[in-house]
Design a protein around this motif. Sequence first.
Motif, short mmCIF file in Angstrom:
data_model
loop_
_atom_site.label_atom_id
_atom_site.label_comp_id
_atom_site.label_asym_id
_atom_site.label_seq_id
_atom_site.Cartn_x
_atom_site.Cartn_y
_atom_site.Cartn_z
N GLY A 155 -5.51 5.13 -10.88
CA GLY A 155 -5.81 5.01 -9.45
C GLY A 155 -5.37 3.65 -8.97
N ALA A 156 -4.82 3.59 -7.76
CA ALA A 156 -4.39 2.30 -7.20
C ALA A 156 -4.44 2.36 -5.68
CB ALA A 156 -2.99 1.95 -7.68
N LEU A 157 -4.74 1.22 -5.07
CA LEU A 157 -4.75 1.08 -3.62
C LEU A 157 -3.91 -0.13 -3.25
CD1 LEU A 157 -8.58 1.46 -2.92
CD2 LEU A 157 -6.82 3.22 -2.60
N ARG A 158 -3.08 0.03 -2.22
CA ARG A 158 -2.39 -1.12 -1.64
C ARG A 158 -3.25 -1.62 -0.49
NH1 ARG A 158 2.49 0.89 -0.81
NH2 ARG A 158 3.16 0.29 -2.89
N ILE A 159 -3.57 -2.92 -0.51
CA ILE A 159 -4.51 -3.54 0.41
C ILE A 159 -3.78 -4.61 1.22
CG2 ILE A 159 -6.71 -4.78 0.58
CD1 ILE A 159 -7.08 -2.16 -0.86
N GLU B 57 -18.49 6.78 -9.94
CA GLU B 57 -17.84 5.83 -10.84
C GLU B 57 -17.18 6.57 -12.00
OE1 GLU B 57 -20.75 3.70 -13.65
OE2 GLU B 57 -22.01 4.36 -11.98
N HIS B 58 -16.23 5.91 -12.61
CA HIS B 58 -15.41 6.44 -13.71
C HIS B 58 -14.41 7.49 -13.22
CE1 HIS B 58 -17.60 4.07 -16.55
NE2 HIS B 58 -18.73 4.68 -16.27
N SER B 59 -14.17 7.50 -11.92
CA SER B 59 -13.00 8.16 -11.35
C SER B 59 -12.12 7.02 -10.89
CB SER B 59 -13.39 9.06 -10.17
OG SER B 59 -12.24 9.44 -9.46
N ALA B 60 -10.88 6.95 -11.37
CA ALA B 60 -10.06 5.77 -11.16
C ALA B 60 -9.92 5.39 -9.69
CB ALA B 60 -8.68 5.96 -11.79
N LEU B 61 -9.67 6.36 -8.81
CA LEU B 61 -9.48 6.01 -7.41
C LEU B 61 -10.79 5.57 -6.76
CD1 LEU B 61 -7.07 5.74 -5.54
CD2 LEU B 61 -7.56 8.02 -4.67
N PHE B 62 -11.91 6.23 -7.08
CA PHE B 62 -13.20 5.78 -6.55
C PHE B 62 -13.47 4.35 -7.00
CE2 PHE B 62 -17.67 4.84 -6.89
CZ PHE B 62 -18.14 5.21 -5.63
N MET C 99 3.43 -7.54 6.89
CA MET C 99 2.11 -8.05 6.51
C MET C 99 2.00 -8.04 4.99
SD MET C 99 -1.69 -6.50 7.40
CE MET C 99 -1.57 -6.95 9.11
N PRO C 100 1.60 -9.16 4.38
CA PRO C 100 1.47 -9.21 2.92
C PRO C 100 0.42 -8.22 2.41
CG PRO C 100 1.40 -11.42 3.85
CD PRO C 100 1.32 -10.45 5.00
N THR C 101 0.66 -7.68 1.24
CA THR C 101 -0.28 -6.75 0.62
C THR C 101 -0.43 -7.08 -0.86
OG1 THR C 101 1.47 -5.14 0.13
CG2 THR C 101 0.26 -4.85 2.21
N PHE C 102 -1.49 -6.54 -1.46
CA PHE C 102 -1.67 -6.60 -2.90
C PHE C 102 -2.20 -5.25 -3.34
CE2 PHE C 102 -5.60 -8.14 -1.00
CZ PHE C 102 -6.60 -7.52 -1.72
N VAL C 103 -2.21 -5.01 -4.64
CA VAL C 103 -2.65 -3.74 -5.20
C VAL C 103 -3.87 -3.97 -6.08
CG1 VAL C 103 -2.02 -1.87 -6.81
CG2 VAL C 103 -0.36 -2.66 -5.11
N VAL C 104 -4.85 -3.07 -5.97
CA VAL C 104 -5.93 -3.00 -6.96
C VAL C 104 -5.76 -1.70 -7.72
CG1 VAL C 104 -7.54 -4.42 -5.62
CG2 VAL C 104 -7.61 -1.94 -5.38
N PHE C 105 -6.04 -1.74 -9.03
CA PHE C 105 -5.88 -0.51 -9.81
C PHE C 105 -6.96 -0.38 -10.86
CE2 PHE C 105 -4.11 -3.15 -13.10
CZ PHE C 105 -4.00 -2.39 -14.25
N ASP C 106 -7.11 0.86 -11.33
CA ASP C 106 -8.08 1.17 -12.37
C ASP C 106 -7.54 2.31 -13.21
OD1 ASP C 106 -10.88 0.78 -13.44
OD2 ASP C 106 -10.92 2.92 -13.00
N LEU C 107 -7.92 2.33 -14.47
CA LEU C 107 -7.50 3.36 -15.41
C LEU C 107 -8.72 4.04 -16.03
CD1 LEU C 107 -4.89 1.26 -17.45
CD2 LEU C 107 -4.41 2.79 -15.50
N GLU C 108 -8.57 5.32 -16.31
CA GLU C 108 -9.50 6.02 -17.20
C GLU C 108 -8.68 6.42 -18.42
OE1 GLU C 108 -12.63 6.02 -16.52
OE2 GLU C 108 -12.37 5.33 -14.45
N PHE C 109 -9.22 6.16 -19.60
CA PHE C 109 -8.46 6.44 -20.82
C PHE C 109 -9.37 7.05 -21.89
CE2 PHE C 109 -9.23 1.88 -20.15
CZ PHE C 109 -10.11 1.58 -21.17
N THR C 110 -8.72 7.68 -22.86
CA THR C 110 -9.47 8.43 -23.87
C THR C 110 -10.54 7.56 -24.52
OG1 THR C 110 -7.71 7.93 -25.48
CG2 THR C 110 -7.65 10.10 -24.42
N TYR D 112 -2.32 5.51 -4.67
CA TYR D 112 -1.61 6.21 -5.74
C TYR D 112 -2.65 6.75 -6.70
CZ TYR D 112 1.33 7.23 -9.77
OH TYR D 112 1.96 7.87 -10.81
N GLU D 113 -2.50 8.00 -7.09
CA GLU D 113 -3.41 8.59 -8.07
C GLU D 113 -2.62 9.57 -8.92
OE1 GLU D 113 -7.88 10.49 -8.20
OE2 GLU D 113 -6.62 10.97 -6.48
N ALA D 114 -2.85 9.54 -10.21
CA ALA D 114 -2.18 10.48 -11.11
C ALA D 114 -3.05 10.79 -12.30
CB ALA D 114 -0.84 9.90 -11.59
#
Length: 197
Positions: A35-39, A168-173, A1-12, A49-51
């Motif tokens: 933060g990233a999710l495979r959808i 909000e402002h938590s990358a995975l959320f 099944m095809p997937t895509f990724v959504v991601f977000d960053l928090e930075f200084t 993915y979270e780090a």
Amino acid sequence: MPTFVVFDLEFTTWRGALENDWAAPGQLREIVQIGALRISEDHTVVDAYEALVRPVVHPELSPYFTDLTGIRQEEVDRDGLPPAEAFGGFLTFCHGQTVLSYGNDMVVLGENTGWARARGEEITPGFLGAAFLNLRPWVNTVAPVTESANVGRLWKVLGLPKPVAGEEHSALFDCYSFAAAIRHLCSTGATLPEGCL
């Protein structure tokens, strides 16, 4: 099944940095959280993915950043990965996928990988294994009410249930908020831009 990724960053960041595009002397957008999710094509989350990342130039987080994100210095000191390790893990997660952001987070990722490589750190795999796309123009066109919303508020401005616990402002959320917005907009008949799947 095809997937895509959504991601977000928090930075200084510091008070006024966003408004001044981090132009004050010494201000860099060093990644602190990924933060990233495979959808799947039916918009189900299939992996995450979270780090936390230890910034190098500004290892001490500003009080403004901590108040904004809730990320504490002791968490980064204890659990933060070296930048090259975190970026490599994220790029491995994204390999072979289209990777969507709500804004130009791929630019910040590029800056940070460039700095890491300039310090002599090896990051594998490279960018060639993933295609990055800023989906914000599509979201804002399909749902103009989102134009002034940050990614972590998309669920709220679209009148959706809160997607998961957190703020909000938590990358995975923020990724879950973004994924909920995409799922909702597609359910109302909007079609993702070509190349997203």
